[in-house]
Design an enzyme around this catalytic site. Structure first.
Site, PDB file in Angstrom:
ATOM      1  N   GLU A 131       4.408   0.809   9.917  1.00 51.61           N
ATOM      2  CA  GLU A 131       3.127   0.581  10.588  1.00 51.61           C
ATOM      3  C   GLU A 131       3.110  -0.750  11.333  1.00 51.61           C
ATOM      4  O   GLU A 131       2.177  -1.527  11.227  1.00 51.61           O
ATOM      5  CB  GLU A 131       1.981   0.658   9.577  1.00 51.61           C
ATOM      6  CG  GLU A 131       1.892   2.014   8.903  1.00 51.61           C
ATOM      7  CD  GLU A 131       0.711   2.154   7.962  1.00 51.61           C
ATOM      8  OE1 GLU A 131       0.275   1.142   7.399  1.00 51.61           O
ATOM      9  OE2 GLU A 131       0.240   3.299   7.794  1.00 51.61           O
ATOM     10  N   ASP A 168       0.270   9.625   1.628  1.00 49.97           N
ATOM     11  CA  ASP A 168      -0.473   8.371   1.549  1.00 49.97           C
ATOM     12  C   ASP A 168      -1.714   8.469   0.667  1.00 49.97           C
ATOM     13  O   ASP A 168      -2.825   8.559   1.194  1.00 49.97           O
ATOM     14  CB  ASP A 168      -0.877   7.933   2.972  1.00 49.97           C
ATOM     15  CG  ASP A 168      -1.392   6.510   3.006  1.00 49.97           C
ATOM     16  OD1 ASP A 168      -1.287   5.815   1.990  1.00 49.97           O
ATOM     17  OD2 ASP A 168      -1.899   6.099   4.068  1.00 49.97           O
ATOM     18  N   GLU A 224      -9.652   4.490  -1.039  1.00 44.63           N
ATOM     19  CA  GLU A 224      -9.586   4.644   0.419  1.00 44.63           C
ATOM     20  C   GLU A 224      -9.856   6.084   0.862  1.00 44.63           C
ATOM     21  O   GLU A 224     -10.615   6.319   1.797  1.00 44.63           O
ATOM     22  CB  GLU A 224      -8.200   4.194   0.909  1.00 44.63           C
ATOM     23  CG  GLU A 224      -7.969   4.461   2.376  1.00 44.63           C
ATOM     24  CD  GLU A 224      -6.590   4.021   2.856  1.00 44.63           C
ATOM     25  OE1 GLU A 224      -5.805   3.474   2.055  1.00 44.63           O
ATOM     26  OE2 GLU A 224      -6.314   4.226   4.049  1.00 44.63           O
TER      27      GLU A 224
HETATM   28  C1  BDP Z   1      -2.506   3.138   4.046  1.00 43.15           C
HETATM   29  C2  BDP Z   1      -3.645   2.308   4.500  1.00 43.15           C
HETATM   30  C3  BDP Z   1      -3.218   1.083   5.262  1.00 43.15           C
HETATM   31  C4  BDP Z   1      -2.121   0.356   4.490  1.00 43.15           C
HETATM   32  C5  BDP Z   1      -0.987   1.295   4.205  1.00 43.15           C
HETATM   33  C6  BDP Z   1       0.099   0.690   3.304  1.00 43.15           C
HETATM   34  O1  BDP Z   1      -4.485   3.092   5.316  1.00 43.15           O
HETATM   35  O2  BDP Z   1      -4.344   0.272   5.454  1.00 43.15           O
HETATM   36  O3  BDP Z   1      -1.682  -0.745   5.201  1.00 43.15           O
HETATM   37  O4  BDP Z   1      -1.465   2.410   3.499  1.00 43.15           O
HETATM   38  O5  BDP Z   1       0.195   1.132   2.172  1.00 43.15           O
HETATM   39  O6  BDP Z   1      -2.999   3.925   3.003  1.00 43.15           O
HETATM   40  O7  BDP Z   1       0.841  -0.176   3.725  1.00 43.15           O
END
Ligand code: BDP
Length: 723
Positions: free
Chosen positions: A310, A384, A412
């Protein structure tokens, strides 16, 4: 002096606050109100009269303070404090090193095998008096034993004849705070970060101590205080001084501090031309930086790293592997006994591969290539933190590498702070899953606790749900997820309902009807959330970026795997992501026995049906209904369960404190609205593909799909700034 002041403050907060203010949740599960049941009270008072420590240390002082606080509150007694045994009913506390009396007992064989954190609680006769002994090999174990003993009192367990031995099955039991230096919390729904960076290191908020107490009470022994989306500034002297102040507070509670490392820190902080992990200057930079960190925090735990994921920088920017990156840091941490927790949460826009396969593809070939002080930190499922995911295929697939579990405690994708969703059943589903890596019985929990593949280094991480809201976690019942996480990190074999029972007894009441009702609500809540959000294996169809509410229509985003249509694949034929050999073959990443369970669309357990298969709308389900009808029924069932939760809660009026009764009642009202919103929006949206009627007897949506699609939540909490 300052310590003394703080101790007084904590005593004030915990002892007197409840008299003066409403039961606002600040005390978490550490509530020590007087036991009302007179029989139990009498029995306890007979068994507990004095507390003996022969030698004090900061950790023992904490144990003594806590015990005195608990005995004052629960039993209304001021125990005699002394360094010798003069009374029947003395609680004798210490290690064989600190206490000649304990050393004199014949318990050394019982202590072997309990390690540095396990403890014993025993009834024994010492100096001719019947005593309760709380002992361990090391001080941290004594503290855990003390909290365990207090829990026995809080939950009204018999204490006449104690013989308890307990040791954690997992070595590193860690909270991951996704807290930014500006005090915003990514995916945080309970206010701002607890860490008041601006006032640190001089101002030590009393909450830091209460945070440490709460963690110690459930055995959490580490905290990563900064977000995985790391800021290199946290590694500068100005911040290290603040980190050190927090570490000093947490140390006597057995809690180590860790930081998230930003891989590009050498470039960002000191203008090195590269952050290539094989470049000697970069390696030197990290070595010096790590040596420097240990001058501030001599027992610094180590780093968690999110790399090449990301948009975060990582070794692949320099054509190096994850192992190259992890080992560079591990090498510099090793002389100080620090560890690296290298996250496996990676997926790449450029790779035209099912996102659920990418972590496995990336990491499996690296098995055996990591240094001994590296753990690979793997999320429970391959996408996720969804309401339901199968276990991550990496579990059982990297026998030469210690794998650490990463759970998300913050909700989340599970209702954030407006919904009551008890997560222990979700955690357990993963821990109890059989990987078949070494044949039947190769449970994920055995991978994590090191017994399956013979690893000494073991760990579990939980993304924290804690903020500076007065009740810590936003929703009053979200505290149970922090609690359950800690208890499961200590012992993954514990049952969800047993943990819920403990928590309710400590947090609300020991009244059997209250315990039964709240536990039933908690135990039903996760399955209800799955049903009204993502039944039958659907996943990642939440609102874009903030993940609040339904968004199955999300399409056209910067990357395909940030859209919902990517995951549900609905069309006029059917719905679901084909992950068998006729599709992405993500199922092929699991052991053959696991593949056999899910491969056949007619036999696949229905909770994972649309995870593994694209299924025709007319497919016959076990209920005899078509898939379309079943989907509608599940959405309705989920919302109906919330209505049931509301009715059950209403029956508790007058049986639990008024403040939290009202709070939870209002929140359940919101949860019902949100469940109906999810249900209606999803059924209407999927109906555009199925072209079928909502089954007769189910309530029809009162709004149009267009209405749901245009809803916007610009200021939903927890959003990452760059999103
Ligand atoms: C996702 C989240 C994000 C996190 C990412 C992570 O939406 O904000 O940065 O995981 O685990 O669930 O790095």
């Amino acid at each position: 002096m300052i310590l003394k002041y703080l101790r007084t403050t904590i005593f004030f907060l915990f002892t007197f606050a409840p008299c003066a203010f409403a039961e606002d949740g600040y005390r978490l599960w550490l509530r020590y109100d007087r036991i009302e049941d007179q029989l139990i009270l009498k029995e306890y008072k007979k068994n507990v009269q004095a507390v003996t420590f022969e030698r004090k240390s900061p950790t023992f002082q904490i144990a003594e303070d806590e015990l005195v606080l608990a005995l004052n509150g629960l039993l209304g007694i001021n125990p005699v404090l002394s360094n010798s045994i003069r009374h029947t009913g003395t609680i004798l506390i210490g290690t064989p090193d600190s206490s000649p009396l304990i050393a004199g007992l014949n318990i050394m064989d019982k202590l072997t095998g309990l390690g540095t954190e396990g403890f014993l609680i025993l009834t024994a006769t010492v100096s001719g008096k019947k005593c309760i002994i709380i002992t361990a090999n090391k001080e941290a174990g004594v503290l855990y034993g003390t909290f365990y003993f207090i829990r026995l009192l809080q939950t009204h367990q018999p204490i006449q004849n104690l013989s308890i031995a307990s040791a954690p099955k997992i070595q590193h039991r860690i909270l991951n705070h996704w807290d930014n230096l500006d005090r915003t919390v990514e995916r945080g729904y309970a206010g701002f970060s607890l860490w008041d960076w601006h006032k640190l290191p001089d101002y030590l908020d009393p909450r830091y101590y209460d945070y440490a107490r709460a963690n110690a009470s459930i055995g959490i022994n580490g905290t990563v205080i900064t977000s995985v989306n790391a800021n290199a500034q946290a590694l500068t002297p100005a911040y290290l001084e603040k980190v050190a102040a927090l570490a000093d507070v947490f140390r006597p509670y057995g809690i180590k501090v860790y930081l998230a490392a930003r891989f590009s820190a050498p470039v960002e902080l000191d203008k090195l031309p590269t952050a290539d992990p094989l470049d000697p200057a970069v390696r030197d930079w990290w070595k010096n930086k790590i040596d420097e960190i240990y001058t501030y925090v001599p027992d610094f735990g180590g780093f968690v790293v999110k790399a090449n994921s990301e948009g975060q920088p990582g070794p692949q920017n320099y054509k190096r592997s994850h192992a190259d990156g992890a080992n560079m840091l591990a090498d510099a941490l090793a002389p100080h006994h620090g560890i690296v927790m290298w996250r496996a949460f990676v997926y790449d826009n450029e790779v035209p591969e099912d996102r659920s396969k990418q972590a496995y593809n990336e990491f499996k070939p690296l098995d055996g290539k990591f240094d001994p002080n590296v753990m690979v930190q793997v999320k429970n499922g391959p996408i996720d933190f969804q309401p339901r995911e199968p276990f991550h295929p990496l579990f059982g697939a990297m026998p030469k590498t210690p794998l650490m579990m990463e759970f998300q405690i913050t909700q989340e994708y599970l209702g954030q702070a407006t919904q009551l969703v008890y997560l222990a059943p979700l955690f357990k589903e993963c821990l109890d899953a059989d990987t078949y890596a070494e044949g039947k019985g190769s449970y994920v929990s055995k991978v994590i606790d090191g017994t399956l593949e013979n690893h000494k280094l073991t760990g579990m991480a939980g993304v924290a749900n804690i903020g500076n809201d007065r009740n810590w976690c936003g929703h009053p019942v979200a505290q149970s997820n922090w609690y359950a996480y800690g208890r499961l990190a200590w012992d993954p074999e514990l049952a969800s309902d047993a943990i819920a029972t403990e928590w309710v007894r400590q947090t609300f009441s020991n009244r059997p009807d209250v315990v039964k009702t709240i536990r039933a609500i908690m135990m039903a809540s996760r399955e209800a959330a799955v049903d009204y959000m993502t039944p039958l294996g659907l996943h990642h169809i939440m609102g874009y970026s903030h993940h609040y509410g339904p968004g199955p229509w999300i399409t056209d985003k910067p990357r395909a795997d940030w859209t919902s249509v990517y995951y549900h694949q609905a069309n006029s034929e059917g719905i679901g992501f084909e992950r068998t050999t006729t599709g992405s073959n993500a199922l092929g990443q699991y052991a053959p026995e696991v593949q056999a369970i899910y491969a056949d669309v007619d036999k696949c357990p229905e909770e994972y049906l649309l995870w593994f298969h694209h299924v025709s709308w007319d497919h016959r389900m076990k209920s005899g209904r078509s898939l379309w009808d079943e989907l509608c029924y599940r959405y309705h069932e989920g919302a109906d369960t919330v209505a049931w939760m509301q009715r059950s809660w209403d029956a508790l009026e007058g049986k639990v404190d008024a403040y939290r009764f009202q709070q939870i009642k209002s929140l359940l009202g919101i949860q019902y609205k949100e469940a109906v919103w999810w249900r209606n929006a999803c059924v209407l949206y999927f109906q555009t593909f199925s072209g079928k009627e909502i089954p007769v007897g189910l309530e029809k949506p009162d709004k149009t799909l267009a209405y749901y699609e245009q809803l916007q939540f610009r200021y939903a909490p927890g959003i990452r700034p760059r999103w």
